[in-house]
Write a protein that holds these residues in place. Sequence first.
Motif, short mmCIF file in Angstrom:
data_model
loop_
_atom_site.label_atom_id
_atom_site.label_comp_id
_atom_site.label_asym_id
_atom_site.label_seq_id
_atom_site.Cartn_x
_atom_site.Cartn_y
_atom_site.Cartn_z
N GLY A 151 -6.69 -40.64 5.13
CA GLY A 151 -5.59 -41.46 4.61
C GLY A 151 -5.32 -41.21 3.14
O GLY A 151 -4.24 -41.54 2.63
N ALA A 152 -6.30 -40.60 2.45
CA ALA A 152 -6.09 -40.23 1.05
C ALA A 152 -5.03 -39.14 0.91
O ALA A 152 -4.32 -39.08 -0.10
N ILE A 153 -4.92 -38.28 1.92
CA ILE A 153 -4.01 -37.13 1.80
C ILE A 153 -2.55 -37.59 1.77
O ILE A 153 -1.82 -37.24 0.84
N PRO A 154 -2.08 -38.37 2.76
CA PRO A 154 -0.69 -38.86 2.63
C PRO A 154 -0.49 -39.76 1.43
O PRO A 154 0.60 -39.78 0.85
N ALA A 155 -1.52 -40.51 1.02
CA ALA A 155 -1.36 -41.36 -0.17
C ALA A 155 -0.98 -40.51 -1.37
O ALA A 155 -0.02 -40.82 -2.10
N TYR A 156 -1.71 -39.43 -1.57
CA TYR A 156 -1.40 -38.54 -2.70
C TYR A 156 -0.08 -37.80 -2.48
O TYR A 156 0.70 -37.61 -3.43
N LEU A 157 0.18 -37.35 -1.27
CA LEU A 157 1.40 -36.57 -1.03
C LEU A 157 2.66 -37.41 -1.19
O LEU A 157 3.68 -36.90 -1.65
N VAL A 158 2.59 -38.68 -0.83
CA VAL A 158 3.74 -39.56 -1.08
C VAL A 158 4.00 -39.63 -2.59
O VAL A 158 5.16 -39.59 -3.04
N ALA A 159 2.93 -39.69 -3.37
CA ALA A 159 3.08 -39.73 -4.83
C ALA A 159 3.64 -38.42 -5.39
O ALA A 159 4.29 -38.42 -6.44
N VAL A 160 3.40 -37.31 -4.68
CA VAL A 160 3.97 -36.01 -5.10
C VAL A 160 5.45 -35.93 -4.74
O VAL A 160 6.29 -35.54 -5.55
N VAL A 161 5.77 -36.30 -3.50
CA VAL A 161 7.12 -36.11 -2.97
C VAL A 161 8.06 -37.25 -3.38
O VAL A 161 9.25 -37.02 -3.64
N PHE A 162 7.53 -38.47 -3.42
CA PHE A 162 8.35 -39.64 -3.75
C PHE A 162 7.71 -40.41 -4.91
O PHE A 162 7.34 -41.58 -4.76
N PRO A 163 7.56 -39.80 -6.08
CA PRO A 163 6.84 -40.47 -7.18
C PRO A 163 7.48 -41.79 -7.60
O PRO A 163 6.78 -42.69 -8.08
N GLU A 164 8.78 -41.90 -7.37
CA GLU A 164 9.47 -43.13 -7.78
C GLU A 164 9.10 -44.32 -6.89
O GLU A 164 9.40 -45.47 -7.22
N ARG A 165 8.43 -44.05 -5.76
CA ARG A 165 8.05 -45.12 -4.83
C ARG A 165 6.63 -45.61 -5.04
O ARG A 165 6.19 -46.55 -4.36
N VAL A 166 5.89 -44.96 -5.92
CA VAL A 166 4.44 -45.22 -6.04
C VAL A 166 4.10 -45.69 -7.46
O VAL A 166 4.43 -45.02 -8.44
N ILE A 167 3.41 -46.83 -7.55
CA ILE A 167 2.96 -47.34 -8.85
C ILE A 167 1.64 -46.66 -9.23
O ILE A 167 1.42 -46.31 -10.38
N GLY A 168 0.76 -46.50 -8.26
CA GLY A 168 -0.53 -45.88 -8.50
C GLY A 168 -1.21 -45.58 -7.17
O GLY A 168 -0.82 -46.13 -6.13
N VAL A 169 -2.20 -44.72 -7.21
CA VAL A 169 -2.92 -44.31 -6.00
C VAL A 169 -4.42 -44.52 -6.21
O VAL A 169 -4.98 -44.13 -7.23
N ILE A 170 -5.05 -45.13 -5.20
CA ILE A 170 -6.50 -45.26 -5.17
C ILE A 170 -7.00 -44.57 -3.91
O ILE A 170 -6.46 -44.82 -2.82
#
Length: 313
Positions: free
Chosen positions: A104-123
């Motif tokens: 689940g870490a992989i899509p969490a990071y990839l969403v932050a790469v592809v849609f950075p405007e949708r993500v406040i932070g990633v844990i």
Amino acid sequence: MENIKHSHVEVKGLKLHVAEIGTGPKAVVFLHGFPEIWYTWRHQMIAVAKAGYRAIAIDFRGYGLSEQPAQPEKETMYDLVDEVAGLLDSLGISKAFLVGKDFGAIPAYLVAVVFPERVIGVITLGIPFMLPGPSAVQNHLLPKGFYITRWQEPGRAEADFARFDVKSVVRNIYTLFSKSEVPVAADDQEIMDLFDPSTPLPPWFSEEDLATYASLYENSGFTYALQVPYRSLAVDCGITDPKVTVPALLIVGEKDYVLKFPGMEEYIRSGAVKHLVPNLDIIYEPEGNHFVHEQLPDKVNHLIIEFLDKHSN
């Protein structure tokens, strides 16, 4: 647990099972791994809701109570990236924190790469930033009985798992993967054979927990889980020169067997991972295993809430 609400939300043409608690202005979306499910986040959801956040955990497509796609054999990790973004759209959330465990870490990071405007932070827990593709896991550097290699072989895990009921499969994996050794089978063994039936459940994992997991996997089976992540892990996601620019936190259990994957510990400890995730903090839990958030929930909850509060302004 009784305060957690359950619903189904349509995302990308499939009905996803969503568990939710809390009404805070900032949303935290929890993304499970395998053999986990939404329930793996039970401790974290309640804690972050009490801290003033809206906690959301899903069963990924093909898992638990979420619908199966029509052609699971064609699915890749990238389908989960679109799924997370689509979930935010369906719930009317413009930006969220993403928390990922195991794959689940992989899509969490990839969403932050592809849609950075949708993500406040990633844990993420245990797994640093990784791009799906041929070099994602260096199977060739591990014995041929390495569990990922075995599970990538069509039909092999299906036959192995089919010798047991679903509850036993979940118990075996949870117990085996709580250890610090990488699960590797001998030539005359399957992965399920590594489990010693006299081994008790981990002290932090109750019979009730096991029954909950089993009921969810009895609904979905393991077909999709074997495809995503394992059999699609080497599929190139088409992203070049990725960079995660949002704040990030990696919580590493020092007794997590994943640290023994070839190059993994060096990648994290040397700071090489920060070339891709420059705003990354790394925290090590000396006693933490692969399921650190269930094993040490109070410690992990504290770290998560501290990160959320720091980056909510």
